[in-house]
Motif scaffolding. Sequence first.
Motif, PDB file in Angstrom:
ATOM      1  N   GLY A 261     -43.567 -22.133 -24.763  1.00 29.79           N
ATOM      2  CA  GLY A 261     -44.070 -22.464 -25.843  1.00 29.79           C
ATOM      3  C   GLY A 261     -42.975 -22.698 -27.216  1.00 29.79           C
ATOM      4  N   PRO A 262     -43.478 -23.614 -27.770  1.00 25.77           N
ATOM      5  CA  PRO A 262     -42.413 -24.230 -29.562  1.00 25.77           C
ATOM      6  C   PRO A 262     -43.094 -22.641 -29.928  1.00 25.77           C
ATOM      7  CG  PRO A 262     -44.657 -25.258 -29.372  1.00 25.77           C
ATOM      8  CD  PRO A 262     -44.129 -24.297 -28.143  1.00 25.77           C
ATOM      9  N   VAL A 263     -41.256 -22.403 -31.158  1.00 30.22           N
ATOM     10  CA  VAL A 263     -41.927 -21.041 -31.871  1.00 30.22           C
ATOM     11  C   VAL A 263     -41.226 -22.089 -33.654  1.00 30.22           C
ATOM     12  CG1 VAL A 263     -41.896 -19.264 -30.341  1.00 30.22           C
ATOM     13  CG2 VAL A 263     -39.611 -20.143 -31.070  1.00 30.22           C
ATOM     14  N   LEU A 264     -41.712 -21.122 -34.313  1.00 28.13           N
ATOM     15  CA  LEU A 264     -41.518 -21.201 -35.509  1.00 28.13           C
ATOM     16  C   LEU A 264     -40.649 -19.713 -36.006  1.00 28.13           C
ATOM     17  CD1 LEU A 264     -40.858 -23.132 -38.384  1.00 28.13           C
ATOM     18  CD2 LEU A 264     -43.175 -21.660 -39.181  1.00 28.13           C
ATOM     19  N   LEU A 265     -39.415 -19.647 -36.522  1.00 33.11           N
ATOM     20  CA  LEU A 265     -39.023 -18.887 -36.884  1.00 33.11           C
ATOM     21  C   LEU A 265     -38.885 -18.549 -38.623  1.00 33.11           C
ATOM     22  CD1 LEU A 265     -36.586 -17.000 -33.798  1.00 33.11           C
ATOM     23  CD2 LEU A 265     -39.558 -17.054 -34.025  1.00 33.11           C
ATOM     24  N   ALA A 266     -39.853 -18.070 -39.415  1.00 32.44           N
ATOM     25  CA  ALA A 266     -38.994 -17.857 -40.995  1.00 32.44           C
ATOM     26  C   ALA A 266     -38.712 -16.743 -40.853  1.00 32.44           C
ATOM     27  CB  ALA A 266     -40.756 -18.667 -41.351  1.00 32.44           C
ATOM     28  N   LEU A 282     -32.801 -15.710 -27.578  1.00 32.68           N
ATOM     29  CA  LEU A 282     -33.529 -17.088 -27.174  1.00 32.68           C
ATOM     30  C   LEU A 282     -32.219 -17.737 -27.134  1.00 32.68           C
ATOM     31  CD1 LEU A 282     -36.086 -18.265 -29.897  1.00 32.68           C
ATOM     32  CD2 LEU A 282     -36.458 -17.399 -27.460  1.00 32.68           C
ATOM     33  N   ALA A 283     -31.379 -16.806 -27.550  1.00 32.22           N
ATOM     34  CA  ALA A 283     -30.021 -17.569 -27.015  1.00 32.22           C
ATOM     35  C   ALA A 283     -29.199 -16.954 -26.306  1.00 32.22           C
ATOM     36  CB  ALA A 283     -28.801 -17.622 -28.173  1.00 32.22           C
ATOM     37  N   SER A 284     -29.219 -16.107 -25.877  1.00 31.27           N
ATOM     38  CA  SER A 284     -28.554 -15.399 -24.377  1.00 31.27           C
ATOM     39  C   SER A 284     -29.385 -15.195 -23.943  1.00 31.27           C
ATOM     40  CB  SER A 284     -28.961 -13.441 -24.616  1.00 31.27           C
ATOM     41  OG  SER A 284     -30.352 -12.551 -25.184  1.00 31.27           O
ATOM     42  N   THR A 285     -30.733 -16.410 -23.661  1.00 27.83           N
ATOM     43  CA  THR A 285     -31.419 -16.837 -22.302  1.00 27.83           C
ATOM     44  C   THR A 285     -31.100 -17.273 -21.979  1.00 27.83           C
ATOM     45  OG1 THR A 285     -33.330 -15.863 -23.694  1.00 27.83           O
ATOM     46  CG2 THR A 285     -32.941 -14.251 -22.652  1.00 27.83           C
ATOM     47  N   SER A 287     -31.858 -20.168 -23.592  1.00 29.42           N
ATOM     48  CA  SER A 287     -34.269 -20.228 -23.585  1.00 29.42           C
ATOM     49  C   SER A 287     -33.942 -22.090 -24.122  1.00 29.42           C
ATOM     50  CB  SER A 287     -34.696 -19.817 -24.811  1.00 29.42           C
ATOM     51  OG  SER A 287     -36.376 -20.425 -24.646  1.00 29.42           O
ATOM     52  N   PRO A 288     -34.946 -22.647 -23.046  1.00 29.81           N
ATOM     53  CA  PRO A 288     -35.003 -23.883 -23.639  1.00 29.81           C
ATOM     54  C   PRO A 288     -35.787 -24.381 -24.420  1.00 29.81           C
ATOM     55  CG  PRO A 288     -36.023 -23.640 -21.599  1.00 29.81           C
ATOM     56  CD  PRO A 288     -35.422 -22.563 -22.280  1.00 29.81           C
ATOM     57  N   ARG A 289     -37.049 -23.472 -24.921  1.00 29.98           N
ATOM     58  CA  ARG A 289     -37.791 -23.740 -25.137  1.00 29.98           C
ATOM     59  C   ARG A 289     -37.345 -24.121 -27.305  1.00 29.98           C
ATOM     60  NH1 ARG A 289     -40.360 -17.602 -26.068  1.00 29.98           N
ATOM     61  NH2 ARG A 289     -42.188 -18.637 -26.967  1.00 29.98           N
ATOM     62  N   GLN A 290     -38.632 -25.046 -27.753  1.00 26.48           N
ATOM     63  CA  GLN A 290     -38.028 -26.080 -28.947  1.00 26.48           C
ATOM     64  C   GLN A 290     -38.162 -24.761 -30.245  1.00 26.48           C
ATOM     65  OE1 GLN A 290     -41.336 -29.396 -28.560  1.00 26.48           O
ATOM     66  NE2 GLN A 290     -39.966 -29.672 -29.866  1.00 26.48           N
ATOM     67  N   VAL A 291     -37.324 -24.602 -31.044  1.00 26.41           N
ATOM     68  CA  VAL A 291     -37.380 -23.359 -32.066  1.00 26.41           C
ATOM     69  C   VAL A 291     -37.103 -24.062 -33.283  1.00 26.41           C
ATOM     70  CG1 VAL A 291     -35.976 -21.883 -32.787  1.00 26.41           C
ATOM     71  CG2 VAL A 291     -36.248 -21.617 -30.297  1.00 26.41           C
ATOM     72  N   VAL A 292     -37.724 -24.290 -33.959  1.00 28.33           N
ATOM     73  CA  VAL A 292     -37.655 -24.202 -35.796  1.00 28.33           C
ATOM     74  C   VAL A 292     -37.104 -23.204 -36.594  1.00 28.33           C
ATOM     75  CG1 VAL A 292     -38.303 -25.629 -37.324  1.00 28.33           C
ATOM     76  CG2 VAL A 292     -39.170 -26.260 -35.310  1.00 28.33           C
ATOM     77  N   LEU A 316     -28.832 -22.628 -29.114  1.00 27.18           N
ATOM     78  CA  LEU A 316     -30.155 -23.070 -28.140  1.00 27.18           C
ATOM     79  C   LEU A 316     -30.446 -24.961 -28.725  1.00 27.18           C
ATOM     80  CD1 LEU A 316     -31.657 -21.204 -30.501  1.00 27.18           C
ATOM     81  CD2 LEU A 316     -31.907 -20.470 -27.802  1.00 27.18           C
ATOM     82  N   PRO A 317     -29.855 -25.265 -27.075  1.00 26.84           N
ATOM     83  CA  PRO A 317     -30.642 -26.553 -27.135  1.00 26.84           C
ATOM     84  C   PRO A 317     -31.452 -27.362 -27.920  1.00 26.84           C
ATOM     85  CG  PRO A 317     -31.179 -25.252 -24.544  1.00 26.84           C
ATOM     86  CD  PRO A 317     -30.154 -24.218 -25.814  1.00 26.84           C
ATOM     87  N   ASN A 318     -32.842 -26.504 -27.961  1.00 26.73           N
ATOM     88  CA  ASN A 318     -33.701 -27.138 -28.676  1.00 26.73           C
ATOM     89  C   ASN A 318     -34.113 -26.912 -29.904  1.00 26.73           C
ATOM     90  OD1 ASN A 318     -34.225 -29.111 -26.462  1.00 26.73           O
ATOM     91  ND2 ASN A 318     -35.086 -27.852 -25.507  1.00 26.73           N
ATOM     92  N   ALA A 319     -32.886 -26.241 -30.182  1.00 26.69           N
ATOM     93  CA  ALA A 319     -33.779 -25.877 -31.460  1.00 26.69           C
ATOM     94  C   ALA A 319     -32.973 -26.073 -33.245  1.00 26.69           C
ATOM     95  CB  ALA A 319     -33.019 -24.226 -32.190  1.00 26.69           C
TER      96      ALA A 319
END
Length: 392
Positions: A261-266, A282-285, A287-292, A316-319
């Motif tokens: 699932g998508p995550v927001l890290l603020a 996330l980067a080391s794995t 991860s294809p997750r959407q990251v904001v 990250l491809p979707n960050a």
Amino acid sequence: MLSAKSAETIRATLPAVGGAIAEISSVFYDKLFAAHPELLRDLFNRGNQANGTQQQALAGAIAAFATALVENPDTPPETMLNRIAHKHASLGIARDQYYVVHTHLFAAISEVLGEAVTDDVAAAWSEVYWLLADSLSSIEDRLYAESDHPGTWRDYRVVGRYAETDDAITLLARPADGLPVPSRLPGQYVSVQVELPDGARQIRQYSLTGTRTDAVEFTVKNARGTPDGEVSGHLHRHVTEGDLLQLSAPFGDVTLDEGDGPVLLASAGIGCTPMIGMLGHLASTDSPRQVVAVHADRSERTHARRAEFDQLVTKLPNATGHVWYEAPEAEHPGDRTGLVDLSTLNIPEGTTAYLCGPLPFLRALRAQLLDRGVPADDIRYEVFGPDMWLAR
């Protein structure tokens, strides 16, 4: 569950006890430290005692737990209990210490409330206390059993020290015994115990920021305030490569959920540290997750781990990464100057939000996320120091 008789007594006396709980907490700590000065010297944060935040947090936690017992008896305040238990485990709190606390807490209640503390009132509030203590002890026992850390404290040798900003450094440390680094989850912290010039062994918690399996890494801001940070100042002034530090096992209840699932890290200020840990995971794995990823700071110069923030987001491809500065020192977008405004960002449906920073920042972002339709249960936060928000 609270007995029916005690529930009735607690419901009747909660306004009076709640109104006096701050004074009770203050008297309690005075009595506790008079009888056990070693606890103030070697366990409790002397800075939080001096500025009163620990007393406020204790008062809020007791009042919140008692309120939950009478208003929602079938729903224990798990978030509060887990938060406290993880902090206790990082300090090595043992079950027998709850008996010490009970003695001085109830002496404080009797002193502050006087004749209002009848036998029935004392029994009811004692039941509340032991329900809280037993709940915490059970969680702490589980955390100790699950840990692969040999004992409460372990010597680590500092193998790297790196300047991040004028007032932030990163320390890299490996176990001195040569055994493996304990497992940890992204977002967790370790306690660091240092011996200060007056002989006190003070303890503070620092979020783990790296993903290396042979060492632990954490960033320390030199805390300035009333009073200045004792441990952070010591680490900045005195700790260099080759020195030994005593560290606990990793603990912390605010960790990155597995899943897609998508995550927001603020984050704001030094609150970037658990978010760097999560981004690194996330980067080391891959991860294809959407990251904001969102960060707020005073300026580029005060933004610790700034280059790493950009690098991890890029990996990250979707960050997407978004930075706000209150007073930019170079060319900076006008719509990213000032305070964070989440209304300008695309927050995907189903986002889980992780927040870390000062309390005003947490409150502002939580309100913005609720306005955007993010459920309260999907907003999680880490706060450094006594949790003045959770205990309300």
